[in-house]
Design a protein around this motif. Sequence first.
Motif, PDB file in Angstrom:
ATOM      1  N   ARG A  24     -14.043   1.523   4.569  1.00 26.06           N
ATOM      2  CA  ARG A  24     -13.490   1.308   3.233  1.00 26.06           C
ATOM      3  C   ARG A  24     -14.596   1.249   2.185  1.00 26.06           C
ATOM      4  O   ARG A  24     -14.454   1.783   1.091  1.00 26.06           O
ATOM      5  CB  ARG A  24     -12.631   0.038   3.202  1.00 26.06           C
ATOM      6  N   ALA A  52       2.352   1.800  -3.453  1.00 29.54           N
ATOM      7  CA  ALA A  52       1.354   2.335  -4.389  1.00 29.54           C
ATOM      8  C   ALA A  52       1.129   3.828  -4.142  1.00 29.54           C
ATOM      9  O   ALA A  52       1.007   4.621  -5.084  1.00 29.54           O
ATOM     10  CB  ALA A  52       0.039   1.567  -4.257  1.00 29.54           C
ATOM     11  N   ARG A  67      -7.792   2.280   2.121  1.00 32.98           N
ATOM     12  CA  ARG A  67      -6.837   1.961   3.193  1.00 32.98           C
ATOM     13  C   ARG A  67      -5.925   3.152   3.474  1.00 32.98           C
ATOM     14  O   ARG A  67      -5.564   3.429   4.607  1.00 32.98           O
ATOM     15  CB  ARG A  67      -5.983   0.744   2.820  1.00 32.98           C
ATOM     16  N   VAL A  68      -5.522   3.860   2.403  1.00 28.55           N
ATOM     17  CA  VAL A  68      -4.639   5.027   2.560  1.00 28.55           C
ATOM     18  C   VAL A  68      -5.369   6.138   3.316  1.00 28.55           C
ATOM     19  O   VAL A  68      -4.829   6.711   4.272  1.00 28.55           O
ATOM     20  CB  VAL A  68      -4.148   5.530   1.180  1.00 28.55           C
ATOM     21  N   LEU A 118      -4.901   5.214  -7.581  1.00 25.37           N
ATOM     22  CA  LEU A 118      -4.978   4.063  -6.677  1.00 25.37           C
ATOM     23  C   LEU A 118      -6.291   3.314  -6.908  1.00 25.37           C
ATOM     24  O   LEU A 118      -7.323   3.930  -7.149  1.00 25.37           O
ATOM     25  CB  LEU A 118      -4.921   4.535  -5.222  1.00 25.37           C
ATOM     26  N   ASP A 127      -9.764  -0.026  -3.152  1.00 23.65           N
ATOM     27  CA  ASP A 127      -9.458  -0.575  -1.835  1.00 23.65           C
ATOM     28  C   ASP A 127      -8.173   0.035  -1.259  1.00 23.65           C
ATOM     29  O   ASP A 127      -8.099   0.358  -0.071  1.00 23.65           O
ATOM     30  CB  ASP A 127      -9.333  -2.102  -1.892  1.00 23.65           C
ATOM     31  N   THR A 128      -7.172   0.229  -2.131  1.00 24.44           N
ATOM     32  CA  THR A 128      -5.922   0.850  -1.664  1.00 24.44           C
ATOM     33  C   THR A 128      -6.177   2.299  -1.268  1.00 24.44           C
ATOM     34  O   THR A 128      -5.692   2.768  -0.225  1.00 24.44           O
ATOM     35  CB  THR A 128      -4.838   0.773  -2.763  1.00 24.44           C
ATOM     36  N   ILE A 169       0.839  -1.200   0.000  1.00 19.69           N
ATOM     37  CA  ILE A 169       0.000   0.000   0.000  1.00 19.69           C
ATOM     38  C   ILE A 169       0.879   1.258   0.000  1.00 19.69           C
ATOM     39  O   ILE A 169       0.627   2.216  -0.724  1.00 19.69           O
ATOM     40  CB  ILE A 169      -0.973  -0.021   1.202  1.00 19.69           C
TER      41      ILE A 169
END
Lengths: 193, 193
Positions: B130, A180, B153-154, B146, B149-150, A177
Motif C-alpha cells: 500500500r 468508493a 487497497r483496491v 479515490l 489508501d483506498t 472500499i
Amino acid sequence: MARRGSYAKGVARREEILESALDVIGRKGYQNASLKEIAEVVGVTPAALLHYFGSKEELFTEVLRKRDEHDGLDPSALSADDARGAFLDVIRHNTEVPGLVALFSRLAVDAADPAHPAHPYFLDRSARLRESIADNFGGEQQPSALDPDTLARVIQAVSDGLQLQWMIDPTVDMPGIMAALIDALLPPTAPGP
Amino acid sequence: MARRGSYAKGVARREEILESALDVIGRKGYQNASLKEIAEVVGVTPAALLHYFGSKEELFTEVLRKRDEHDGLDPSALSADDARGAFLDVIRHNTEVPGLVALFSRLAVDAADPAHPAHPYFLDRSARLRESIADNFGGEQQPSALDPDTLARVIQAVSDGLQLQWMIDPTVDMPGIMAALIDALLPPTAPGP
C-alpha cells in the motif's frame, strides 16, 4: 407413491442439513473440520452426510450454492435501481459470517484443480456474477470508463481480494472500499427530467 | 572465526535452498506436497529443510518473501515514471509461475489464523504494498477519485482477486484488466510544458 414420498422426504432432509451447515459454518467457521465433526455440529451421522452429499468437498460446495441463493446473486433478483445497495448489503452481511468467507476463499483456491467438485461451481458463479454486474451496473444509463465485462471482472476481483485482506486484518472496511470504487468507476448520474 | 565461517556457510546454504524452492514451486507447483517431497525436488534432506526453516509453512512463507525481493516490491525500487509498467510486469510474470500464484493464494487463506507463520508476512507485505502504491500512483501529479489508501487497497484486492479467477480460468487476462483499471482510476495526465 411411497417412493415418491420418500424421495421428497430425502430432498427435504438434504435441505435441512444444508441450512444447518450454512448456519453453523457461518457462525463457527469450518476450520479444516473433519466430516465427523461437521456431522456432529450439524446434528446428523457422518453416514447421513455422505449419503446426501458424497464427500465433505461436495457438502462445502453445496453450502456455497445455498448461500448464493440466500444472497440473491441471480441477475433477475436485482433491479437496476437498487443493484448498488443490494450488492453492498451482501458484502456487509459477509462481515457477519466470517466462517463462510473463509470457506469461500479456501474453496476458491482448491477449485483451481479441475477435478475438485467446486471447480464447475466457481466457473458458473463467476459467469452469473459477471452477467449480473454487466446487467445492473454501467450500460447506457451509467457509462463507465471500463467495458461491461472488464468492469464485472474488476468488481468480482475486488470483492474476492478484499475478503483475503479482511480475513487477515478484520479492520479492513470491505463495504466502504467497494462503495468508493463503484462511485469512482460509475459516477452517479443526475436524475432525468 | 571458524564459527563465523560456518554461520556464513549456513546462510548461503539457506539461500540456495530458497532459490531452488522458488524455482521448483514456480514451475511445478506445490500441490499440497509433503515436506519429504519438497526436500526431494529441492535436492536436500527433510532434516536439512527442518534445520533451516523449522516447518513446511515457514519454508513456504520464506519462499514468498524471496519472491517479493525478486519482484522488487519495495517502494524504493519503483520510480514514479515506470511504476505502472513495473507493476504490470510483475503481473505478467505471475502468469508464468502458476505454482507461486497458487502458493500465495493458499497461504493468504491459511494466514487468517494469527498463529500461522505467514500471518505477520501478509500483514507486513500488505502495508508495504500500500505504501508503494500510494507513493507511486496518484498524488498531485495524477489525481484519482479515490484517496491513496483506498486506491492501494483496491489495486491490491484486484491483483489478489484476479489471481483467484485466473487459477480457475487461465484465459482471464490479468495484466490487461489491471491496466484498464489503472487507466480508469488514474487517467494519464498530459505532459507539462
